[in-house]
Design a protein around this motif. Structure first.
Motif, PDB file in Angstrom:
ATOM      1  N   GLN A  46      18.243 -38.616 106.202  1.00 18.00           N
ATOM      2  CA  GLN A  46      18.400 -37.170 106.312  1.00 18.00           C
ATOM      3  C   GLN A  46      18.652 -36.516 104.950  1.00 18.00           C
ATOM      4  OE1 GLN A  46      19.860 -39.410 108.227  1.00 18.00           O
ATOM      5  NE2 GLN A  46      19.738 -38.821 110.385  1.00 18.00           N
ATOM      6  N   HIS A  47      19.355 -37.221 104.070  1.00 18.61           N
ATOM      7  CA  HIS A  47      19.666 -36.664 102.753  1.00 18.61           C
ATOM      8  C   HIS A  47      18.563 -36.932 101.729  1.00 18.61           C
ATOM      9  CE1 HIS A  47      23.813 -36.750 104.399  1.00 18.61           C
ATOM     10  NE2 HIS A  47      24.048 -35.767 103.551  1.00 18.61           N
ATOM     11  N   LEU A  48      17.645 -37.826 102.033  1.00 22.04           N
ATOM     12  CA  LEU A  48      16.703 -38.306 101.017  1.00 22.04           C
ATOM     13  C   LEU A  48      15.841 -37.189 100.433  1.00 22.04           C
ATOM     14  CD1 LEU A  48      15.245 -40.465  99.400  1.00 22.04           C
ATOM     15  CD2 LEU A  48      13.895 -41.020 101.439  1.00 22.04           C
ATOM     16  N   VAL A  49      15.086 -36.501 101.257  1.00 24.09           N
ATOM     17  CA  VAL A  49      14.164 -35.481 100.746  1.00 24.09           C
ATOM     18  C   VAL A  49      14.914 -34.294 100.135  1.00 24.09           C
ATOM     19  CG1 VAL A  49      12.304 -33.881 101.340  1.00 24.09           C
ATOM     20  CG2 VAL A  49      12.264 -36.235 102.204  1.00 24.09           C
ATOM     21  N   PRO A  50      16.000 -33.786 100.755  1.00 26.94           N
ATOM     22  CA  PRO A  50      16.759 -32.730 100.074  1.00 26.94           C
ATOM     23  C   PRO A  50      17.260 -33.137  98.696  1.00 26.94           C
ATOM     24  CG  PRO A  50      17.416 -32.859 102.368  1.00 26.94           C
ATOM     25  CD  PRO A  50      16.509 -34.032 102.117  1.00 26.94           C
ATOM     26  N   THR A  51      17.679 -34.398  98.536  1.00 29.23           N
ATOM     27  CA  THR A  51      18.129 -34.874  97.232  1.00 29.23           C
ATOM     28  C   THR A  51      16.987 -34.861  96.223  1.00 29.23           C
ATOM     29  OG1 THR A  51      19.823 -36.282  98.253  1.00 29.23           O
ATOM     30  CG2 THR A  51      19.170 -36.817  95.994  1.00 29.23           C
ATOM     31  N   ILE A  52      15.804 -35.270  96.661  1.00 28.14           N
ATOM     32  CA  ILE A  52      14.635 -35.264  95.779  1.00 28.14           C
ATOM     33  C   ILE A  52      14.287 -33.836  95.367  1.00 28.14           C
ATOM     34  CG2 ILE A  52      12.145 -35.687  95.705  1.00 28.14           C
ATOM     35  CD1 ILE A  52      12.641 -38.186  97.442  1.00 28.14           C
ATOM     36  N   VAL A  53      14.288 -32.910  96.322  1.00 26.13           N
ATOM     37  CA  VAL A  53      13.940 -31.521  96.005  1.00 26.13           C
ATOM     38  C   VAL A  53      14.964 -30.913  95.051  1.00 26.13           C
ATOM     39  CG1 VAL A  53      13.625 -29.206  96.967  1.00 26.13           C
ATOM     40  CG2 VAL A  53      12.654 -31.189  98.146  1.00 26.13           C
ATOM     41  N   THR A  54      16.241 -31.197  95.263  1.00 22.86           N
ATOM     42  CA  THR A  54      17.271 -30.681  94.362  1.00 22.86           C
ATOM     43  C   THR A  54      17.065 -31.212  92.953  1.00 22.86           C
ATOM     44  OG1 THR A  54      18.858 -30.509  96.194  1.00 22.86           O
ATOM     45  CG2 THR A  54      19.755 -30.490  93.967  1.00 22.86           C
ATOM     46  N   ALA A  55      16.695 -32.477  92.837  1.00 18.94           N
ATOM     47  CA  ALA A  55      16.415 -33.041  91.508  1.00 18.94           C
ATOM     48  C   ALA A  55      15.196 -32.381  90.880  1.00 18.94           C
ATOM     49  CB  ALA A  55      16.211 -34.553  91.619  1.00 18.94           C
ATOM     50  N   LEU A  56      14.156 -32.156  91.668  1.00 22.69           N
ATOM     51  CA  LEU A  56      12.949 -31.512  91.137  1.00 22.69           C
ATOM     52  C   LEU A  56      13.219 -30.071  90.700  1.00 22.69           C
ATOM     53  CD1 LEU A  56      10.249 -32.776  93.683  1.00 22.69           C
ATOM     54  CD2 LEU A  56      10.476 -33.447  91.286  1.00 22.69           C
ATOM     55  N   SER A  57      14.217 -29.439  91.295  1.00 22.71           N
ATOM     56  CA  SER A  57      14.519 -28.050  90.943  1.00 22.71           C
ATOM     57  C   SER A  57      14.914 -27.904  89.481  1.00 22.71           C
ATOM     58  CB  SER A  57      15.642 -27.506  91.836  1.00 22.71           C
ATOM     59  OG  SER A  57      16.912 -28.032  91.462  1.00 22.71           O
ATOM     60  N   SER A  58      15.367 -28.977  88.856  1.00 19.64           N
ATOM     61  CA  SER A  58      15.832 -28.896  87.471  1.00 19.64           C
ATOM     62  C   SER A  58      14.730 -28.443  86.524  1.00 19.64           C
ATOM     63  CB  SER A  58      16.377 -30.255  87.018  1.00 19.64           C
ATOM     64  OG  SER A  58      17.536 -30.600  87.748  1.00 19.64           O
ATOM     65  N   GLN A  59      13.478 -28.766  86.843  1.00 18.12           N
ATOM     66  CA  GLN A  59      12.383 -28.361  85.949  1.00 18.12           C
ATOM     67  C   GLN A  59      12.110 -26.866  86.011  1.00 18.12           C
ATOM     68  OE1 GLN A  59       8.229 -29.599  87.592  1.00 18.12           O
ATOM     69  NE2 GLN A  59       9.672 -31.025  88.550  1.00 18.12           N
ATOM     70  N   PHE A  60      12.671 -26.175  87.003  1.00 21.26           N
ATOM     71  CA  PHE A  60      12.503 -24.725  87.128  1.00 21.26           C
ATOM     72  C   PHE A  60      13.802 -23.967  86.846  1.00 21.26           C
ATOM     73  CE2 PHE A  60       9.905 -26.910  90.410  1.00 21.26           C
ATOM     74  CZ  PHE A  60       8.653 -26.687  89.861  1.00 21.26           C
ATOM     75  N   ASN A  61      14.912 -24.680  86.758  1.00 19.48           N
ATOM     76  CA  ASN A  61      16.238 -24.071  86.690  1.00 19.48           C
ATOM     77  C   ASN A  61      16.626 -23.803  85.241  1.00 19.48           C
ATOM     78  OD1 ASN A  61      18.821 -23.194  87.247  1.00 19.48           O
ATOM     79  ND2 ASN A  61      19.359 -24.950  88.545  1.00 19.48           N
ATOM     80  N   HIS A  62      16.381 -22.591  84.777  1.00 17.66           N
ATOM     81  CA  HIS A  62      16.670 -22.235  83.391  1.00 17.66           C
ATOM     82  C   HIS A  62      18.175 -22.086  83.186  1.00 17.66           C
ATOM     83  CE1 HIS A  62      12.405 -20.482  82.459  1.00 17.66           C
ATOM     84  NE2 HIS A  62      12.350 -21.509  83.286  1.00 17.66           N
TER      85      HIS A  62
END
Length: 333
Positions: free
Chosen positions: A185-201
């Motif tokens: 249940q936590h796997l994909v949300p964790t991946i998306v949160t990590a991917l957000s770093s490339q957009f998070n100025h």
């Protein structure tokens, strides 16, 4: 610092908060997301490295999947290719590793749910960022060496970390309050949160607690936007009772931050008390969950968006944490 004893939730406060939460049973993905074509193929690398592995097969795998090999093995300190081949043959032929691989095969023989969830996540990201390049996704059995490797080009999922909580194979170096988040249940949300770093100025010069709170708040908002049907618990990694308790006591928690003038604190040790991994935020209360500063940052960011007409891209590009806070009009619920 004065510690707080958080009162129990009343029945009506629980009902009020639950009524505002969306779950997969009552939520559908935006039609605009579903229209975006995504063709994801997850490569099951564990099969290639644990089924009848030979020197020739290993060298072939290294040549065919160089990105995976670099991400997975380059940091293991091998001095040359011969040493790497010898050691990997030994590691993946070990009886304990073979047993772990077999257990992963039992529990993750079918990963269609993970694949579908990732496809939907990538659709959501591409809706907001059309130029987003979908990473190549691999699964592997790492011997509890790496849970997730995530960058713009590649994602490696260490499936052994995500075996059921009651499974006899578990990483020995993780406390329970972290280990309980290692599930599907936590796997994909964790991946998306990590991917957000490339957009998070961010403003690299701003090293305040507020800046870190806002960084995480933007990351969690990004994940909720991409995965709108995912309960907050799986995004921030709190149990339901921790979410409910935090909302019920938000005014007292916020009061602690204000009374102790914490928002512009720059001492890394102090910042870690409120945003770092911990079973609870002991400087507030033994009942306050760990990482409470991240949770508050999420609320501030949500209020900022409620009071300002911004797209997801505009939010993620805003690197001024103080402006986000000042324009949020944030007040505890």
């Amino acid at each position: 610092m004065k510690k707080i004893t958080l009162p129990a939730l009343t029945f009506f406060s629980v009902l009020a908060i639950i009524s505002c939460n969306r779950t997969k049973d009552t939520c559908e993905l935006p039609e605009a997301y579903l229209k975006i074509p995504v063709d994801l193929e997850i490569v099951r690398m564990e099969d290639l490295y644990f089924e009848e592995l030979t020197r020739e097969k290993l060298l072939y795998n290294q040549e065919k999947y160089p990105e995976f090999s670099a991400a997975m093995f380059d940091n293991m300190g091998f001095q040359n290719q011969d040493q790497m081949v010898d050691e990997l043959l030994k590691i993946h032929g070990d009886s304990g590793m073979q047993d772990l691989y077999q257990e992963v095969k039992v529990h993750f023989d079918n990963i269609e749910n993970i694949e579908e969830s990732l496809e939907n996540a990538f659709r959501g990201i591409k809706h907001h960022y059309p130029d987003f390049k979908i990473p190549q996704v691999y699964t592997f059995v790492t011997g509890f060496g790496s849970d997730l490797i995530i960058n713009e080009d590649i994602i490696v999922i260490g499936l052994d970390y995500f075996l059921p909580e009651d499974h006899p194979f578990q990483p020995v170096d993780l406390p329970y309050y972290i280990l309980k988040r290692y599930n599907e249940q936590h796997l994909v949300p964790t991946i998306v949160t990590a991917l957000s770093s490339q957009f998070n100025h961010i403003d690299v010069k701003d090293r305040t607690l507020l800046a870190e709170m806002i960084f995480y708040g933007k990351a969690y908002h990004f994940t909720k936007t991409i995965l709108p049907c995912t309960p907050d618990e799986y995004i921030i990694g709190y149990e339901t009772k921790e979410i409910l308790g935090s909302y019920a006591n938000e005014e007292m928690i916020w009061g602690h931050f204000i009374e102790n003038e914490l928002l512009y604190e720059t001492n890394p040790f102090e910042i870690r008390r409120y945003t770092g991994e911990a079973p609870f935020t002991d400087v507030i209360s033994p009942d306050a969950p760990g990482r409470i500063g991240r949770w508050l940052g999420w609320n501030i960011v949500d209020d900022y968006l409620i009071n300002n007409d911004l797209s997801l891209q505009e939010l993620m590009e805003q690197d001024d944490a103080r402006e986000i806070f000042s324009k949020s009009g944030y007040k505890p619920r």
